[in-house]
Design an enzyme around this catalytic site. Structure first.
Site, short mmCIF file in Angstrom:
data_model
loop_
_atom_site.label_atom_id
_atom_site.label_comp_id
_atom_site.label_asym_id
_atom_site.label_seq_id
_atom_site.Cartn_x
_atom_site.Cartn_y
_atom_site.Cartn_z
N LEU A 288 -38.86 -23.02 15.90
CA LEU A 288 -37.47 -23.10 15.28
C LEU A 288 -36.32 -21.70 15.39
CD1 LEU A 288 -37.95 -24.12 11.59
CD2 LEU A 288 -36.67 -25.29 13.29
N GLY B 106 -35.31 -18.22 14.82
CA GLY B 106 -35.84 -17.12 13.94
C GLY B 106 -37.23 -17.36 13.61
N SER B 107 -38.12 -18.25 14.37
CA SER B 107 -39.47 -18.15 13.97
C SER B 107 -40.20 -17.12 14.67
CB SER B 107 -40.16 -19.48 14.45
OG SER B 107 -39.88 -19.55 15.98
N SER C 7 -36.79 -25.49 22.52
CA SER C 7 -37.32 -26.73 23.06
C SER C 7 -37.77 -27.58 22.10
CB SER C 7 -38.28 -26.53 24.01
OG SER C 7 -39.35 -25.41 23.70
P1 ADP Z 1 -36.51 -16.56 17.75
O1 ADP Z 1 -36.69 -16.07 19.13
O2 ADP Z 1 -37.72 -17.52 17.59
O3 ADP Z 1 -35.22 -17.00 17.37
P2 ADP Z 1 -36.50 -13.97 16.93
O4 ADP Z 1 -37.98 -13.35 17.60
O5 ADP Z 1 -35.36 -13.47 17.74
O6 ADP Z 1 -36.81 -15.41 16.89
O7 ADP Z 1 -36.61 -13.66 15.41
C1 ADP Z 1 -37.61 -13.51 14.53
C2 ADP Z 1 -37.13 -12.46 13.40
O8 ADP Z 1 -38.31 -12.31 12.42
C3 ADP Z 1 -37.20 -10.92 14.24
O9 ADP Z 1 -35.91 -10.16 13.53
C4 ADP Z 1 -38.37 -10.32 13.70
O10 ADP Z 1 -38.25 -8.87 13.61
C5 ADP Z 1 -38.61 -10.94 12.55
N1 ADP Z 1 -40.17 -11.01 12.01
C6 ADP Z 1 -40.48 -10.76 10.84
N2 ADP Z 1 -41.79 -10.72 10.84
C7 ADP Z 1 -42.12 -11.31 11.79
C8 ADP Z 1 -43.56 -11.86 12.25
N3 ADP Z 1 -44.70 -11.62 11.87
N4 ADP Z 1 -43.28 -12.52 13.45
C9 ADP Z 1 -42.41 -12.60 14.31
N5 ADP Z 1 -41.13 -12.11 13.69
C10 ADP Z 1 -41.05 -11.37 12.69
#
Ligand code: ADP
Length: 203
Positions: free
Chosen positions: A36, A38-39, A109
């Site tokens: 998702l 933000g994952s 994806s």
């Molecule tokens: P995506 O690329 O899946 O949309 P992002 O990496 O851009 O997700 O965003 C994930 C957000 O969650 C970042 O701001 C990151 O710092 C935060 N976060 C907090 N805890 C975690 C964790 N354990 N693993 C990955 N991201 C984390």
């Protein structure tokens, strides 16, 4: 007249994938992060890249930042455009891979069909599927780019997890539960799987 056999005298000197892997002392693969918004795909992908670079591996990260703004800047988020987006990404990844480079892809994806298509382009044997798994509530509370709020307000349509489906991988090579693991722990778990595969063995 020129000797016909000598028209392309350099072709037999051009390196192929195994030659380039040997040159780089690594086996190339495509590491495909799905999950998702933000994952944590981008965050974990970058961490994995950093750890690989530290160990001397050459990598290329593909994500929305360098793909949606460039080669795919004419595509939106309809189902057909999402499919074309992933198809082009898979083709670009294959070029990097055939150059001996380890490609790390961070893209939602969202469907099994779309990931299956990507795997078909890249080749099953070259494709490492990583499920970046965090509950929707967690992703939504992170809301890195404010997109969930906009989707909830109806300002963005077809947003994965809100009004478009996300189908979890059935049998991923690696699953990282980012609500339970730190970024470093996720990267460590991923590396444990990836390193033995990419390690160059000159035998
Ligand atoms: P995506 O690329 O899946 O949309 P992002 O990496 O851009 O997700 O965003 C994930 C957000 O969650 C970042 O701001 C990151 O710092 C935060 N976060 C907090 N805890 C975690 C964790 N354990 N693993 C990955 N991201 C984390």
């Amino acid at each position: 007249m020129k000797n016909q056999n000598n028209l392309h005298p350099v072709f037999d000197k051009i390196l192929n994938r195994p030659d380039k892997e040997k040159l780089l002392k690594q086996h190339s693969r495509v590491i495909w992060l799905t999950g998702l918004s933000g994952s944590g795909k981008t965050t974990v992908g970058r961490q994995v890249e950093m750890e690989l670079n530290k160990r001397g591996y050459l990598t290329q990260v593909l994500d929305g930042d360098n793909i949606r703004t460039g080669i795919n800047n004419n595509l939106g988020f309809t189902e057909a455009d999402r499919y074309e987006n992933i198809r082009r990404i898979a083709e670009v990844s294959k070029l990097f891979m055939n150059c001996g480079i380890i490609c790390i892809n961070s893209f939602i994806s969202p469907t099994r069909r779309i990931r299956h298509m990507a795997m078909g382009v890249i080749g099953k044997e070259n494709f490492i599927e990583v499920y970046i798994n965090a509950p929707l509530e967690v992703c939504e509370s992170r809301d890195v780019k404010g997109l969930y709020q906009k989707a909830r307000e109806g300002k963005i349509k077809n947003f994965t997890g809100i009004d478009a489906p996300f189908e979890a991988p059935l049998n991923p090579d690696i699953e990282l539960k980012t609500a339970e693991l730190t970024v470093e722990e996720s990267a460590k778990k991923a590396l444990k799987f990836i390193l033995p595969i990419i390690e160059y063995n000159s035998k």
